[in-house]
Design a protein around this motif. Structure first.
Motif, PDB file in Angstrom:
ATOM      1  N   UNK A  77      35.409  38.222  44.273  1.00 50.00           N
ATOM      2  CA  UNK A  77      35.335  39.469  43.509  1.00 50.00           C
ATOM      3  C   UNK A  77      35.469  40.652  44.464  1.00 50.00           C
ATOM      4  N   UNK A  78      36.321  41.615  44.100  1.00 51.66           N
ATOM      5  CA  UNK A  78      36.523  42.767  44.966  1.00 51.66           C
ATOM      6  C   UNK A  78      37.596  43.688  44.430  1.00 51.66           C
ATOM      7  N   UNK A  79      38.010  44.623  45.258  1.00 50.37           N
ATOM      8  CA  UNK A  79      39.045  45.583  44.895  1.00 50.37           C
ATOM      9  C   UNK A  79      40.341  45.184  45.581  1.00 50.37           C
ATOM     10  N   UNK A  80      41.352  44.864  44.789  1.00 48.37           N
ATOM     11  CA  UNK A  80      42.622  44.400  45.334  1.00 48.37           C
ATOM     12  C   UNK A  80      43.778  45.323  44.921  1.00 48.37           C
ATOM     13  N   UNK A  81      43.475  46.600  44.878  1.00 51.66           N
ATOM     14  CA  UNK A  81      44.457  47.575  44.448  1.00 51.66           C
ATOM     15  C   UNK A  81      45.672  47.669  45.349  1.00 51.66           C
ATOM     16  N   UNK A 101      42.196  42.224  35.194  1.00 54.04           N
ATOM     17  CA  UNK A 101      40.754  42.069  35.410  1.00 54.04           C
ATOM     18  C   UNK A 101      40.420  41.880  36.882  1.00 54.04           C
ATOM     19  N   UNK A 102      41.387  41.376  37.654  1.00 53.18           N
ATOM     20  CA  UNK A 102      41.174  41.174  39.093  1.00 53.18           C
ATOM     21  C   UNK A 102      41.434  42.440  39.896  1.00 53.18           C
ATOM     22  N   UNK A 127      42.007  53.605  28.197  1.00 52.92           N
ATOM     23  CA  UNK A 127      41.990  54.127  29.572  1.00 52.92           C
ATOM     24  C   UNK A 127      41.576  53.067  30.585  1.00 52.92           C
ATOM     25  N   UNK A 128      40.729  52.119  30.185  1.00 51.22           N
ATOM     26  CA  UNK A 128      40.295  51.081  31.122  1.00 51.22           C
ATOM     27  C   UNK A 128      41.457  50.163  31.503  1.00 51.22           C
ATOM     28  N   UNK A 129      42.238  49.741  30.508  1.00 50.44           N
ATOM     29  CA  UNK A 129      43.400  48.909  30.808  1.00 50.44           C
ATOM     30  C   UNK A 129      44.403  49.701  31.631  1.00 50.44           C
ATOM     31  N   UNK A 130      44.638  50.948  31.269  1.00 49.99           N
ATOM     32  CA  UNK A 130      45.595  51.780  32.002  1.00 49.99           C
ATOM     33  C   UNK A 130      45.183  51.948  33.464  1.00 49.99           C
ATOM     34  N   UNK A 132      43.453  49.888  35.330  1.00 49.59           N
ATOM     35  CA  UNK A 132      43.440  48.652  36.114  1.00 49.59           C
ATOM     36  C   UNK A 132      44.745  47.855  36.046  1.00 49.59           C
ATOM     37  N   UNK A 133      45.646  48.242  35.163  1.00 52.82           N
ATOM     38  CA  UNK A 133      46.877  47.479  34.972  1.00 52.82           C
ATOM     39  C   UNK A 133      47.763  47.583  36.215  1.00 52.82           C
TER      40      UNK A 133
END
Length: 226
Positions: A77-81, A101-102, A127-130, A132-133
Motif C-alpha cells: 500500500x502506498x502512493x504510486x502516482x 484504487x492503487x 472527483x475521487x475517481x478523477x 486517482x484515475x
C-alpha cells in the motif's frame, strides 16, 4: 511518462514475454509490468485464469486472475502516482478500477481492447475517481499490437465466447476478430515451443490470409448468449 524510452520499450517486451508465457500455460495471453519513476521494474506478472498453480499469494484459476491484478497485488500500500503499469492489452473495467484504487499514475498498453470502449469516461463519475484515475497511453501499432490483441481474442473464442460478446468484438474490431477466428477455425495456433518473436511473426502472417469478408456471416452464427 517519467522514465526513459528504452525502459518503456524493455517493459513492453517483458509484458509480451509474459503474455506468451501465459498462453503456453493455458491462460489468456496477457502480461504486465510495473515500472518505478526511474524505469526500474518493480513487479512482473501475467494472466493465470486457466491455471491451477501459481506462486504463493498470487491469483490463479479465477475469473479475476488477470495480469494487471497480478502485478498490482504485488505492490505494498502506498502512493504510486509516478509509477507506470505496462500491459500487453488494454485494461478491462476490473483492472482499470484496480489501477485507480492503487493510485497508479500511468498505464501504457500495447493493444486496444475495444470491448471496453467508453471506460475513459470513468473520471467523470466523481472527483475521487478523477483524482486517482491513471493517465492512459496506447495503443501501439504493428505486429506486437496484433499479437497482443489477436491471440487473447482467439483464446476467448476457443473457450466458447459467443453471442453478444463475440458480436461486439466482430463489430468493433473486425480485423482482429477475423484474424482470431481464422486461428480457431483453421487450428492455426502458434506452436507453444516457438519463441516470442516466432509467435508474433506467425500471428502477423495471419493478417494476410484471414477472410475479412466472412465477418458478417460469422456474426449471424453467434446467436448463443455468452
Amino acid at each position: 511518462m517519467t522514465m526513459q524510452t528504452p525502459a518503456l520499450a524493455m517493459a513492453r517486451r517483458l509484458a509480451l514475454e509474459q503474455a506468451w508465457e501465459a498462453f503456453r500455460h493455458g491462460s489468456f495471453p496477457v502480461g504486465a509490468v510495473i515500472l518505478d519513476p526511474h524505469g526500474e521494474v518493480v513487479a512482473v506478472g501475467r494472466n493465470r485464469v486457466g491455471e491451477a498453480d501459481a506462486p504463493e499469494g498470487r491469483l490463479r484459476s479465477s475469473a479475476i486472475a488477470h495480469a494487471e491484478m497480478d502485478v498490482l497485488a504485488q505492490l505494498p500500500r502506498g502512493d504510486y502516482g509516478a509509477h507506470t503499469l505496462v500491459t500487453s492489452l488494454e485494461p478491462c473495467l476490473l483492472c482499470r478500477s484496480a489501477a485507480t484504487l492503487s493510485t497508479l499514475g500511468n498505464v501504457d498498453f500495447i493493444a486496444s481492447d475495444l470491448l471496453w470502449k467508453g471506460l475513459d469516461a470513468l473520471p467523470t463519475l466523481n472527483s475521487q475517481v478523477a483524482r486517482r484515475y491513471p493517465t492512459m497511453v496506447g495503443p501501439q501499432l504493428g505486429k506486437e499490437a496484433d499479437f497482443a490483441s489477436v491471440l487473447p481474442l482467439a483464446v476467448a473464442l476457443a473457450f466458447g465466447m459467443k453471442g453478444t460478446t463475440a458480436g461486439d468484438y466482430a463489430t468493433r474490431s473486425p480485423r482482429e476478430f477475423a484474424m482470431a477466428k481464422h486461428v480457431v477455425d483453421t487450428d492455426a495456433w502458434p506452436s507453444s515451443e516457438a519463441t516470442l518473436d516466432d509467435a508474433m511473426n506467425h500471428i502477423a502472417d495471419i493478417a494476410d490470409i484471414a477472410d475479412m469478408a466472412d465477418i458478417a456471416g460469422s456474426i449471424s452464427r453467434l446467436d448463443d448468449k455468452p
